[in-house]
Write a protein that holds these residues in place. Structure first.
Motif, PDB file in Angstrom:
ATOM      1  N   UNK A  62       0.822  -1.213   0.000  1.00 57.32           N
ATOM      2  CA  UNK A  62       0.000   0.000   0.000  1.00 57.32           C
ATOM      3  C   UNK A  62       0.856   1.263   0.000  1.00 57.32           C
ATOM      4  N   UNK A  63       1.952   1.266   0.743  1.00 59.62           N
ATOM      5  CA  UNK A  63       2.838   2.425   0.767  1.00 59.62           C
ATOM      6  C   UNK A  63       3.447   2.687  -0.602  1.00 59.62           C
ATOM      7  N   UNK A  64       3.798   1.615  -1.300  1.00 66.43           N
ATOM      8  CA  UNK A  64       4.355   1.754  -2.641  1.00 66.43           C
ATOM      9  C   UNK A  64       3.339   2.316  -3.622  1.00 66.43           C
ATOM     10  N   UNK A  65       2.079   1.910  -3.471  1.00 67.36           N
ATOM     11  CA  UNK A  65       1.021   2.441  -4.337  1.00 67.36           C
ATOM     12  C   UNK A  65       0.850   3.931  -4.076  1.00 67.36           C
ATOM     13  N   UNK A  66       0.847   4.336  -2.802  1.00 68.02           N
ATOM     14  CA  UNK A  66       0.707   5.758  -2.458  1.00 68.02           C
ATOM     15  C   UNK A  66       1.879   6.566  -3.025  1.00 68.02           C
ATOM     16  N   UNK A  67       3.106   6.044  -2.893  1.00 69.16           N
ATOM     17  CA  UNK A  67       4.282   6.735  -3.437  1.00 69.16           C
ATOM     18  C   UNK A  67       4.191   6.879  -4.950  1.00 69.16           C
ATOM     19  N   UNK A  68       3.765   5.806  -5.622  1.00 74.01           N
ATOM     20  CA  UNK A  68       3.647   5.828  -7.081  1.00 74.01           C
ATOM     21  C   UNK A  68       2.587   6.843  -7.516  1.00 74.01           C
ATOM     22  N   UNK A  69       1.492   6.892  -6.798  1.00 82.91           N
ATOM     23  CA  UNK A  69       0.414   7.829  -7.126  1.00 82.91           C
ATOM     24  C   UNK A  69       0.883   9.274  -6.960  1.00 82.91           C
ATOM     25  N   UNK A  70       1.612   9.561  -5.896  1.00 90.11           N
ATOM     26  CA  UNK A  70       2.133  10.919  -5.681  1.00 90.11           C
ATOM     27  C   UNK A  70       3.161  11.260  -6.758  1.00 90.11           C
ATOM     28  N   UNK A  71       4.048  10.309  -7.086  1.00 92.03           N
ATOM     29  CA  UNK A  71       5.090  10.566  -8.085  1.00 92.03           C
ATOM     30  C   UNK A  71       4.502  10.780  -9.480  1.00 92.03           C
ATOM     31  N   UNK A  72       3.508   9.973  -9.845  1.00 86.82           N
ATOM     32  CA  UNK A  72       2.924  10.077 -11.184  1.00 86.82           C
ATOM     33  C   UNK A  72       1.805  11.112 -11.253  1.00 86.82           C
ATOM     34  N   UNK A  73       1.155  11.404 -10.123  1.00 89.20           N
ATOM     35  CA  UNK A  73       0.038  12.346 -10.114  1.00 89.20           C
ATOM     36  C   UNK A  73      -1.301  11.660 -10.328  1.00 89.20           C
ATOM     37  N   UNK A  74      -1.299  10.599 -11.109  1.00 85.86           N
ATOM     38  CA  UNK A  74      -2.526   9.832 -11.327  1.00 85.86           C
ATOM     39  C   UNK A  74      -2.158   8.434 -11.816  1.00 85.86           C
ATOM     40  N   UNK A  75      -3.106   7.521 -11.728  1.00 84.68           N
ATOM     41  CA  UNK A  75      -2.900   6.170 -12.238  1.00 84.68           C
ATOM     42  C   UNK A  75      -4.243   5.506 -12.509  1.00 84.68           C
TER      43      UNK A  75
END
Length: 125
Positions: A62-75
């Motif tokens: 879950x932490x990795x998903x949150x980091x990816x979402x913040x880095x990409x802006x959307x998914x």
């Protein structure tokens, strides 16, 4: 105690091995799906990521998903919902593909479920 002939024992073992491989083959063919709950100030939804999608996430949690979402802006992810199967059993099934947008009030957490989780069918985009 009676002795079981070796040929019979070998035959039963081989039959069991064949049956196990036939039964487990369809389960291995489909990607396993991990469910997560996404919580905002307005609502919460359950999303599913296949093992292939989750492998692209740092930490695969879950932490990795949150980091990816913040880095990409959307998914783009699949939203999951509970529905009844043809046999009447409840299952977690993909509902439709949605877009998540990074937000300050967003939380992602694992979503354990006792229900059967259906795999993602990419043909239903």
């Amino acid at each position: 105690m009676p002795q079981i002939p070796r040929k019979l024992l070998f035959g039963l073992g081989l039959a069991g091995l064949i049956m196990e491989s036939v039964v487990s083959l369809p389960a291995c063919a489909a990607d396993k799906v991990s469910l997560f709950k996404v919580i905002t100030t307005k609502d919460e939804i359950v999303i599913g990521l296949s093992d292939a999608d989750l492998a692209q996430v740092d930490g695969q949690n879950a932490g990795g998903i949150a980091k990816m979402l913040v880095a990409k802006g959307s998914m783009s992810v699949w939203q999951y919902a509970v529905h009844k199967s043809a046999s009447g059993d409840l299952e977690q099934a993909p509902l439709h593909k949605i877009g998540l947008i990074a937000s300050d009030s967003l939380r992602v957490e694992p979503y354990p479920t006792p229900l059967k989780v259906l795999p993602i069918d990419e043909s239903k985009k």
